[in-house]
Design a protein around this motif. Structure first.
Motif, PDB file in Angstrom:
ATOM      1  N   UNK A 101       0.810  -1.214   0.000  1.00 43.29           N
ATOM      2  CA  UNK A 101       0.000   0.000   0.000  1.00 43.29           C
ATOM      3  C   UNK A 101       0.847   1.269   0.000  1.00 43.29           C
ATOM      4  N   UNK A 102       1.900   1.305   0.805  1.00 42.42           N
ATOM      5  CA  UNK A 102       2.693   2.537   0.928  1.00 42.42           C
ATOM      6  C   UNK A 102       3.411   2.884  -0.373  1.00 42.42           C
ATOM      7  N   UNK A 103       4.240   1.981  -0.959  1.00 41.31           N
ATOM      8  CA  UNK A 103       4.865   2.345  -2.237  1.00 41.31           C
ATOM      9  C   UNK A 103       3.853   2.537  -3.354  1.00 41.31           C
ATOM     10  N   UNK A 104       2.769   1.781  -3.296  1.00 41.37           N
ATOM     11  CA  UNK A 104       1.718   1.935  -4.299  1.00 41.37           C
ATOM     12  C   UNK A 104       1.151   3.339  -4.286  1.00 41.37           C
ATOM     13  N   UNK A 105       0.902   3.871  -3.094  1.00 43.27           N
ATOM     14  CA  UNK A 105       0.344   5.218  -2.982  1.00 43.27           C
ATOM     15  C   UNK A 105       1.361   6.263  -3.427  1.00 43.27           C
ATOM     16  N   UNK A 106       2.609   6.142  -2.992  1.00 46.43           N
ATOM     17  CA  UNK A 106       3.620   7.142  -3.335  1.00 46.43           C
ATOM     18  C   UNK A 106       3.874   7.179  -4.837  1.00 46.43           C
ATOM     19  N   UNK A 107       4.012   6.007  -5.457  1.00 47.73           N
ATOM     20  CA  UNK A 107       4.244   5.963  -6.896  1.00 47.73           C
ATOM     21  C   UNK A 107       3.018   6.453  -7.667  1.00 47.73           C
ATOM     22  N   UNK A 108       1.833   6.066  -7.198  1.00 50.54           N
ATOM     23  CA  UNK A 108       0.608   6.511  -7.867  1.00 50.54           C
ATOM     24  C   UNK A 108       0.426   8.017  -7.744  1.00 50.54           C
ATOM     25  N   UNK A 111       2.767   9.598 -10.251  1.00 52.60           N
ATOM     26  CA  UNK A 111       2.265   9.413 -11.616  1.00 52.60           C
ATOM     27  C   UNK A 111       1.024  10.262 -11.865  1.00 52.60           C
ATOM     28  N   UNK A 112       0.148  10.382 -10.861  1.00 52.63           N
ATOM     29  CA  UNK A 112      -1.044  11.212 -11.025  1.00 52.63           C
ATOM     30  C   UNK A 112      -0.675  12.681 -11.204  1.00 52.63           C
ATOM     31  N   UNK A 113       0.307  13.155 -10.444  1.00 47.64           N
ATOM     32  CA  UNK A 113       0.755  14.537 -10.609  1.00 47.64           C
ATOM     33  C   UNK A 113       1.348  14.755 -12.003  1.00 47.64           C
ATOM     34  N   UNK A 114       2.054  13.761 -12.517  1.00 45.47           N
ATOM     35  CA  UNK A 114       2.626  13.884 -13.857  1.00 45.47           C
ATOM     36  C   UNK A 114       1.536  13.891 -14.927  1.00 45.47           C
ATOM     37  N   UNK A 115       0.566  12.995 -14.793  1.00 43.28           N
ATOM     38  CA  UNK A 115      -0.503  12.911 -15.786  1.00 43.28           C
ATOM     39  C   UNK A 115      -1.474  14.080 -15.697  1.00 43.28           C
ATOM     40  N   UNK A 116      -1.418  14.822 -14.611  1.00 44.35           N
ATOM     41  CA  UNK A 116      -2.274  15.998 -14.474  1.00 44.35           C
ATOM     42  C   UNK A 116      -1.694  17.219 -15.190  1.00 44.35           C
ATOM     43  N   UNK A 194      -3.797   5.427  -9.017  1.00 47.23           N
ATOM     44  CA  UNK A 194      -3.461   6.572  -9.864  1.00 47.23           C
ATOM     45  C   UNK A 194      -4.711   7.231 -10.415  1.00 47.23           C
ATOM     46  N   UNK A 195      -5.641   6.432 -10.914  1.00 50.73           N
ATOM     47  CA  UNK A 195      -6.875   6.983 -11.468  1.00 50.73           C
ATOM     48  C   UNK A 195      -7.673   7.723 -10.390  1.00 50.73           C
ATOM     49  N   UNK A 196      -7.732   7.158  -9.191  1.00 45.03           N
ATOM     50  CA  UNK A 196      -8.472   7.805  -8.107  1.00 45.03           C
ATOM     51  C   UNK A 196      -7.838   9.133  -7.715  1.00 45.03           C
ATOM     52  N   UNK A 197      -6.516   9.149  -7.562  1.00 48.88           N
ATOM     53  CA  UNK A 197      -5.836  10.388  -7.190  1.00 48.88           C
ATOM     54  C   UNK A 197      -5.904  11.420  -8.314  1.00 48.88           C
ATOM     55  N   UNK A 233      -8.844  14.045   1.564  1.00 48.40           N
ATOM     56  CA  UNK A 233      -9.962  13.094   1.727  1.00 48.40           C
ATOM     57  C   UNK A 233      -9.898  11.930   0.752  1.00 48.40           C
ATOM     58  N   UNK A 234      -9.522  12.200  -0.488  1.00 44.02           N
ATOM     59  CA  UNK A 234      -9.403  11.123  -1.473  1.00 44.02           C
ATOM     60  C   UNK A 234      -8.273  10.183  -1.098  1.00 44.02           C
ATOM     61  N   UNK A 235      -7.151  10.750  -0.666  1.00 45.93           N
ATOM     62  CA  UNK A 235      -6.006   9.922  -0.276  1.00 45.93           C
ATOM     63  C   UNK A 235      -6.348   9.044   0.921  1.00 45.93           C
ATOM     64  N   UNK A 236      -7.088   9.584   1.874  1.00 47.79           N
ATOM     65  CA  UNK A 236      -7.495   8.805   3.043  1.00 47.79           C
ATOM     66  C   UNK A 236      -8.382   7.639   2.639  1.00 47.79           C
ATOM     67  N   UNK A 237      -9.342   7.894   1.770  1.00 52.24           N
ATOM     68  CA  UNK A 237     -10.266   6.840   1.354  1.00 52.24           C
ATOM     69  C   UNK A 237      -9.550   5.752   0.560  1.00 52.24           C
ATOM     70  N   UNK A 238      -8.723   6.134  -0.393  1.00 49.91           N
ATOM     71  CA  UNK A 238      -8.073   5.137  -1.234  1.00 49.91           C
ATOM     72  C   UNK A 238      -7.038   4.353  -0.441  1.00 49.91           C
ATOM     73  N   UNK A 239      -6.375   4.973   0.540  1.00 52.84           N
ATOM     74  CA  UNK A 239      -5.420   4.246   1.366  1.00 52.84           C
ATOM     75  C   UNK A 239      -6.121   3.208   2.234  1.00 52.84           C
ATOM     76  N   UNK A 240      -7.240   3.584   2.826  1.00 54.74           N
ATOM     77  CA  UNK A 240      -7.988   2.638   3.646  1.00 54.74           C
ATOM     78  C   UNK A 240      -8.487   1.461   2.818  1.00 54.74           C
ATOM     79  N   UNK A 241      -9.024   1.738   1.641  1.00 54.28           N
ATOM     80  CA  UNK A 241      -9.514   0.662   0.782  1.00 54.28           C
ATOM     81  C   UNK A 241      -8.379  -0.233   0.310  1.00 54.28           C
ATOM     82  N   UNK A 242      -7.238   0.359  -0.030  1.00 56.84           N
ATOM     83  CA  UNK A 242      -6.100  -0.444  -0.479  1.00 56.84           C
ATOM     84  C   UNK A 242      -5.586  -1.352   0.624  1.00 56.84           C
TER      85      UNK A 242
END
Length: 314
Positions: A101-108, A111-116, A194-197, A233-242
């Motif tokens: 979960x931790x590396x998944x969130x950091x990398x995502x 990547x989300x900041x780059x794709x934005x 990534x899509x969620x963030x 709020x989005x980061x909190x939700x996706x981290x809990x679900x992951x």
């Protein structure tokens, strides 16, 4: 000359007057009628099996038995408290869940900041970023088994080409099996995060970034003061679900290692599966499931309460 007298107020009439809003009870009945088609499958396919599993945990149900199943109370839970193999699998499950979960969130997030950003061929990069998400877990597991193959795998071939050796069996080594599986879990789950963030980033008003840039804020300050508060709020939700999804993983690890070597990658779900379908201990496996659901729910509640409290303090 006759005077026009005021019309008397209308008296009560039977039935509902035209244009009158329906009562709250009628609206409630209508809402239940609309929700019922979606509620019935949930009750039949989710709530029903869950309740049956809880009841099964208090029995000695086994496969291939000729006598009737007996009610044994909390005996399965008492045995589970002293089962060191189960608690070791629970520890491995926590390491796996956090390690993915931790590396998944950091990398995502990166990547989300780059794709934005307003990049050329951004649509193509976004499409390629979600390709792993579209692949079934079994296919991902088979593909990465080929990557990790000790003789013909891409990883070992690359290591040989650059002079770093090769021939290591990554999925069978006691020290490398769990890190190798964690790497696959990060790769497979990162697109969804990534899509969620990215959706959370795009919901942040651009005017806030422009105002911060006019005030002289750099990229890091804009992220800290504008982007992250809106994304929290989005980061909190996706981290809990992951955390929940990763802890409950089964198919990916089962295809990669089947819990080996020596139980180094035996997650709690794999342990319960083996108890139920390899050794036929259905009641004991159901007790494992109840304990896992309870502990994960408590840990998740503490995690969410802490994060929400920290958000209120800031």
């Amino acid at each position: 000359m006759t005077s026009v007298s005021e019309a008397p107020p209308p008296g009560p009439r039977a039935g509902r007057e035209p244009g009158r809003a329906p009562s709250r009870r009628a609206v409630g009945h209508g809402a239940w009628f609309l929700v019922l088609p979606a509620l019935i499958p949930i009750l039949v396919l989710s709530v029903g099996p869950l309740l049956y599993g809880v009841l099964l945990a208090f029995t000695d149900a086994q496969s291939g038995r000729t006598r009737a199943t007996q009610w044994i109370g909390a005996l399965n839970f008492r045995d589970l408290l002293h089962d060191t193999l189960f608690w070791e699998s629970f520890r491995i499950g926590l390491v796996w869940a956090v390690g993915v979960t931790v590396p998944q969130f950091l990398l995502a997030l990166g990547l989300a900041l780059l794709l934005d950003q307003d990049l050329r061929l951004r649509w193509l990069a976004r499409a390629l970023a979600i390709v792993p998400w579209a692949m079934p877990e079994v296919v991902v597991g088979v593909m990465w088994r080929l990557v990790y193959h000790p003789d013909a795998g891409v990883l070992n071939e690359t290591l040989r080409d650059i002079g770093l050796g090769g021939g290591r069996d990554w999925l069978s080594g006691l020290a490398t099996a769990l890190p190798a599986v964690i790497l696959v879990g990060v790769w497979a789950g990162m697109p969804q995060t990534t899509v969620t963030l990215l959706a959370g980033l795009q919901s942040t008003p651009r005017e806030l970034h422009e105002a911060a840039a006019v005030d002289g804020a750099g990229a890091w300050r804009r992220f800290r003061t504008v982007t992250w508060p809106a994304l929290r709020p989005v980061a909190l939700a996706v981290t809990a679900l992951n955390l929940i999804w990763n802890f409950n993983s089964f198919a990916l690890v089962y295809v990669l290692t089947s819990g080996g070597p020596g139980g180094r990658t035996r997650l709690p779900m794999l342990f319960a599966y083996e108890e139920a379908f390899r050794y036929g201990q259905f009641g004991y496996a159901a007790a494992m499931g109840c304990v896992m659901v309870a502990l994960v729910s408590i840990a998740l509640a503490v995690f969410l309460a802490g994060r929400l409290r920290a958000g209120d303090d800031t």
